[in-house]
Design an enzyme around this catalytic site. Structure first.
Site, PDB file in Angstrom:
ATOM      1  N   MET A  27      36.427  25.784  60.048  1.00 51.30           N
ATOM      2  CA  MET A  27      37.001  25.563  61.288  1.00 51.30           C
ATOM      3  C   MET A  27      38.659  25.330  60.914  1.00 51.30           C
ATOM      4  SD  MET A  27      34.355  24.239  64.056  1.00 51.30           S
ATOM      5  CE  MET A  27      34.576  22.475  63.656  1.00 51.30           C
ATOM      6  N   GLY A  28      39.042  25.621  59.881  1.00 52.80           N
ATOM      7  CA  GLY A  28      40.286  25.539  59.813  1.00 52.80           C
ATOM      8  C   GLY A  28      40.924  24.164  59.481  1.00 52.80           C
ATOM      9  N   HIS A  31      41.564  21.270  53.979  1.00 60.41           N
ATOM     10  CA  HIS A  31      41.889  20.213  53.277  1.00 60.41           C
ATOM     11  C   HIS A  31      41.295  20.506  51.773  1.00 60.41           C
ATOM     12  CE1 HIS A  31      38.177  18.969  54.342  1.00 60.41           C
ATOM     13  NE2 HIS A  31      38.166  18.635  55.455  1.00 60.41           N
ATOM     14  N   HIS A  34      37.873  21.451  51.739  1.00 60.25           N
ATOM     15  CA  HIS A  34      37.515  23.006  52.037  1.00 60.25           C
ATOM     16  C   HIS A  34      37.924  23.768  50.619  1.00 60.25           C
ATOM     17  CE1 HIS A  34      38.499  21.945  56.314  1.00 60.25           C
ATOM     18  NE2 HIS A  34      37.168  22.504  56.460  1.00 60.25           N
ATOM     19  N   LYS A 145      28.145  19.292  51.108  1.00 61.88           N
ATOM     20  CA  LYS A 145      27.021  18.408  51.705  1.00 61.88           C
ATOM     21  C   LYS A 145      27.484  17.433  52.474  1.00 61.88           C
ATOM     22  CE  LYS A 145      24.612  18.486  46.708  1.00 61.88           C
ATOM     23  NZ  LYS A 145      24.636  17.511  45.612  1.00 61.88           N
ATOM     24  N   GLN A 150      23.492  19.926  58.379  1.00 64.34           N
ATOM     25  CA  GLN A 150      23.942  21.604  58.712  1.00 64.34           C
ATOM     26  C   GLN A 150      23.522  22.299  57.688  1.00 64.34           C
ATOM     27  OE1 GLN A 150      27.932  22.580  60.412  1.00 64.34           O
ATOM     28  NE2 GLN A 150      28.464  22.893  58.113  1.00 64.34           N
TER      29      GLN A 150
HETATM   30  P1  AMP Z   1      34.741  22.518  58.792  1.00 66.10           P
HETATM   31  O1  AMP Z   1      35.835  23.351  58.644  1.00 66.10           O
HETATM   32  O2  AMP Z   1      34.532  21.060  59.063  1.00 66.10           O
HETATM   33  O3  AMP Z   1      33.760  23.301  59.773  1.00 66.10           O
HETATM   34  O4  AMP Z   1      33.896  22.695  57.232  1.00 66.10           O
HETATM   35  C1  AMP Z   1      33.751  23.817  56.807  1.00 66.10           C
HETATM   36  C2  AMP Z   1      32.816  23.572  55.480  1.00 66.10           C
HETATM   37  O5  AMP Z   1      33.760  22.590  54.598  1.00 66.10           O
HETATM   38  C3  AMP Z   1      31.877  23.030  55.732  1.00 66.10           C
HETATM   39  O6  AMP Z   1      30.738  23.565  54.781  1.00 66.10           O
HETATM   40  C4  AMP Z   1      31.915  21.476  55.168  1.00 66.10           C
HETATM   41  O7  AMP Z   1      30.706  20.961  54.863  1.00 66.10           O
HETATM   42  C5  AMP Z   1      32.761  21.736  54.132  1.00 66.10           C
HETATM   43  N1  AMP Z   1      33.477  20.488  54.107  1.00 66.10           N
HETATM   44  C6  AMP Z   1      34.056  19.728  54.989  1.00 66.10           C
HETATM   45  N2  AMP Z   1      34.932  18.651  54.500  1.00 66.10           N
HETATM   46  C7  AMP Z   1      34.158  18.471  53.197  1.00 66.10           C
HETATM   47  C8  AMP Z   1      34.359  17.581  52.150  1.00 66.10           C
HETATM   48  N3  AMP Z   1      35.176  16.313  52.158  1.00 66.10           N
HETATM   49  N4  AMP Z   1      33.745  17.979  50.821  1.00 66.10           N
HETATM   50  C9  AMP Z   1      33.041  18.924  50.682  1.00 66.10           C
HETATM   51  N5  AMP Z   1      32.710  19.974  51.620  1.00 66.10           N
HETATM   52  C10 AMP Z   1      33.552  19.679  52.870  1.00 66.10           C
END
Ligand code: AMP
Length: 274
Positions: A27-28, A31, A34, A145, A150
């Protein structure tokens, strides 16, 4: 790197890719969390597709859809620098039409923990992930994870719908103090950041107890709640097996310990696999 914004452009761009495709949906507000998924996908595949889409159907009424952090320009630079081949950044209108066919989360596993606190969230999440997996043509798709439930539901969707894609679970990335990285951490003020560390501290404390031989879920949860007293509101502390069934006794190799809590503006989640 090409940036594509329509479904047609995405389908055309994909036609030019021969070899394996790795895909990272996000979702952008990218960090290091990602980035670790993107780097792993880059290493393990011939081609790399990343999507940035703040999916409205997975936000509940009153959640932070309109305030969700966005930094498209910086995200595009990061994707360019990390060797992304196709960056898919669709509009909401491109992704959805009115009166759509919907996928539902499973009645039990989809409605405990996050599914109980955020009813409907997983329906919207699965709906968009199904679309994105189909569009990307991915052979492997990478998920953190960090969002353990999810990840489990996406793995189940792929199994139940006989989808030809491998779901790759990726380790949680934390800052040097232990806070799990999240796009929503930008909402934390300085004093809140300190208190936000109580989530990872509670998980560390649980690990110590397990390493010392404690297996009783009730005792572990009680002590975790003490550590979590610095959070503004604890939504849940849970100890489940890898299928998200509640446990009374920790099973080494088959247990996930999860926490969700509010600290200041953001609702934070974290977990640990033992
Ligand atoms: P999001 O942009 O929050 O939807 O996350 C996109 C992907 O990045 C998802 O598969 C999340 O589980 C993964 N993600 C987000 N934060 C972390 C993190 N701190 N460590 C590992 N994967 C992450």
């Amino acid at each position: 790197m090409v940036i594509v914004r329509t479904i047609k452009q995405m389908q055309e761009a994909k036609k030019g890719l021969f070899g394996s495709i790795g895909f990272v949906p996000t979702m952008g507000a990218l960090h290091q969390g990602h980035l670790s998924l993107i780097q792993q996908a880059r290493k393990e595949n011939d081609h790399l597709v990343v999507s940035i889409f703040v999916n409205p159907t997975q936000f509940l009424e009153g959640e932070d859809l309109n305030a969700y952090p966005r930094k498209d320009e910086a995200d595009i630079k990061i994707c360019e620098l990390t060797g992304v081949d196709i960056l898919f950044m669709p509009t909401v209108d491109a992704m959805y039409e009115a009166d759509e066919l919907c996928i539902g989360a499973p009645a039990i596993r989809g409605y405990v923990l996050e599914g109980e606190k955020r009813p409907g969230h997983f329906d919207g999440m699965l709906q968009v992930v199904m679309k994105l997996l189909n569009l990307s043509g991915a052979n492997r798709a990478y998920f953190g994870k960090k969002d353990a439930q999810q990840l489990a539901l996406i793995t189940q969707m792929v199994k139940n719908y006989f989808m030809d894609v491998t779901i790759v679970p990726c380790e949680i990335v934390r800052d040097e103090q232990g806070l799990a990285l999240s796009s929503r951490n930008v909402y934390l003020k300085d004093d809140e950041k300190e208190r936000a560390l109580s989530l990872s501290r509670a998980l560390k404390h649980a690990t110590k107890m397990v390493m010392a031989g404690e297996r009783d879920v009730a005792s572990i949860k009680a002590q975790m709640l003490e550590v979590l007293s610095e959070a503004d509101k604890v939504e849940y502390v849970a100890i489940v097996d890898r299928a998200f069934k509640a446990l009374e006794t920790v099973e080494i190799g088959n247990t996930i310990i999860l926490v969700a809590a509010w600290v200041g503006k953001p609702r934070l989640i974290d977990n640990l696999w033992v």
